[in-house]
Design an enzyme around this catalytic site. Sequence first.
Site, mmCIF file in Angstrom:
data_model
loop_
_atom_site.group_PDB
_atom_site.id
_atom_site.type_symbol
_atom_site.label_atom_id
_atom_site.label_comp_id
_atom_site.label_asym_id
_atom_site.label_seq_id
_atom_site.Cartn_x
_atom_site.Cartn_y
_atom_site.Cartn_z
ATOM 1 N N HIS A 191 -53.250 53.907 -56.854
ATOM 2 C CA HIS A 191 -52.708 52.639 -57.377
ATOM 3 C C HIS A 191 -52.398 52.729 -58.873
ATOM 4 O O HIS A 191 -52.449 51.727 -59.583
ATOM 5 C CB HIS A 191 -53.669 51.468 -57.119
ATOM 6 C CG HIS A 191 -54.175 51.408 -55.719
ATOM 7 N ND1 HIS A 191 -53.580 50.668 -54.722
ATOM 8 C CD2 HIS A 191 -55.221 52.043 -55.130
ATOM 9 C CE1 HIS A 191 -54.244 50.839 -53.588
ATOM 10 N NE2 HIS A 191 -55.245 51.667 -53.799
ATOM 11 N N SER A 249 -32.845 58.926 -80.156
ATOM 12 C CA SER A 249 -32.159 57.641 -80.042
ATOM 13 C C SER A 249 -31.231 57.490 -81.230
ATOM 14 O O SER A 249 -31.538 57.943 -82.336
ATOM 15 C CB SER A 249 -33.189 56.523 -80.032
ATOM 16 O OG SER A 249 -32.606 55.315 -80.466
ATOM 17 N N LYS A 266 -37.826 58.174 -81.752
ATOM 18 C CA LYS A 266 -37.782 58.410 -80.307
ATOM 19 C C LYS A 266 -37.574 59.878 -79.940
ATOM 20 O O LYS A 266 -36.817 60.593 -80.562
ATOM 21 C CB LYS A 266 -36.661 57.582 -79.656
ATOM 22 C CG LYS A 266 -36.917 56.094 -79.602
ATOM 23 C CD LYS A 266 -38.160 55.727 -78.806
ATOM 24 C CE LYS A 266 -37.957 55.846 -77.320
ATOM 25 N NZ LYS A 266 -37.014 54.840 -76.809
ATOM 26 N N GLU A 321 -35.773 61.980 -66.365
ATOM 27 C CA GLU A 321 -35.166 60.683 -66.026
ATOM 28 C C GLU A 321 -33.887 60.875 -65.211
ATOM 29 O O GLU A 321 -33.647 60.182 -64.215
ATOM 30 C CB GLU A 321 -34.807 59.911 -67.299
ATOM 31 C CG GLU A 321 -35.999 59.381 -68.076
ATOM 32 C CD GLU A 321 -35.526 58.759 -69.385
ATOM 33 O OE1 GLU A 321 -35.171 57.583 -69.364
ATOM 34 O OE2 GLU A 321 -35.478 59.466 -70.405
#
Length: 467
Positions: free
Chosen positions: A162, A283, A289, A296
């Site tokens: 979980h 970024s 970043k 991804e």
Amino acid sequence: MSQSDSSQYTWAGRFSEPTSDLVKRYTASVAFDQRMWRQDIRASLAHATMLARQGIISADDLAAIEHGMAQIVREIEAGTFVWSLDLEDVHLNIEKRLTTLVGDAGKRLHTGRSRNDQVATDIRLYLRDATDDIVALLTEFQRRLLNLAEQEAATALPGFTHLQVAQPVTFGHHLLAYFEMTRRDSERFTDCRRRINRLPLGAAALAGTTYPIDRKLVADLLGFDGVCENSLDAVSDRDFAIEFCAAGALLMMHLSRLSEELVLWMNPCFGFITLADRFCTGSSIMPQKKNPDVPELARGKTGRVYGHLTALLTLMKGQPLAYNKDNQEDKEPLFDTVDTLTDTLRVFAEMIPGITTSPKRMRAALLQGFATATDLADYLTRKGLPFRDAHAAVGLAVRRAEQRGVDLAELSLAELRELSPLVDDDVFAALTLDGSLAARNHIGGTAPTQVLAAIARARARIPGSER
Ligand code: ARG
């Protein structure tokens, strides 16, 4: 709408007006099927060899065809071959050029053959090669995964259920879960290859041919394991391509799971790993970043592979026997699946050695989650308490530790004895992370010795992966 002369179509004899330009563009596949040119030429040469051996064409015709095809190979490799939309597909483009180069011998090549069995053969040859490439890339990915797993065989990582801290596992053990998943993927591709590797040629348009052909010979020349045994099935079904995409969809599903974990682990809130800079991007607005674009994108590309599987299933659904033009739509989804799998595996194999781990951060996360609570319950059970009672007692201990803001291992012996008089000072060995890990010492368990044994078994199965 402008009409152009379609008399150059090999099949235009019975037509009284030229095909419209719009229809030509709509029905042509040459823009995407030209990638099968090597397979097309290889299959044509095997077909011509068979025709000559059977006395259907002369030895001189075969020599002319071989000569012309060698020239075509040079032209395509040099980028000077002119692909024409007017010639619809890769098959007609090559055949027409052959005829221009060698005359009547070129016109005899198509004896006893149809584009229907020709295209089915080309796709199978193409997919067989693609399958071999993918299995090889998967193997390389697995080798690198095993190396990382070995390095992290004893590193404690929070195991989640979980997405909450559940029990300690070793990071090596966690990585080996992906080895098992991709091992099954590899088996699926290898198994699928057996059904890809059957020769359709000889089925001709749909019913077979009146010439005394030798299909077995063509199969041998092309490295097929055997022939498709029904001509209608041979030219029409694409189940082998669907199966390939299904295996691909499962592989991408597994890689998307790993991707998701890499993204989470790289988040500074976790900080379990970093990916090498060359696999990340920054970024344009936030200078701090470092984004895990590769995992991804792999996660995202999984969607398109699922889409291609659905497209092919839908394409075949309800198609009457035998060949239908619908089948021309099989190629783009299939090719994109091959490209996506190949690129994703290649970039993953590169990325794995660029992972740096932070065992300190993993350990810190574990200590926040009472990850050894089950070990304490097992300890009490071993001392004679029924497991359900032990579970309840440890629940109280967790509550106490939580109130005090400490880990279970930091409770005093006196506090632990309040749970049960069965507790002794050997309890602390069971409560430490390393004790917990080492105790799961059976095949499939997370103990570092088991991880090393699993790696040894895995390496024995993968050629060339011994260190
Ligand atoms: N370009 C076609 C395909 O990809 C080749 C077969 C065409 N056959 C035909 N009878 N029109 O499926």
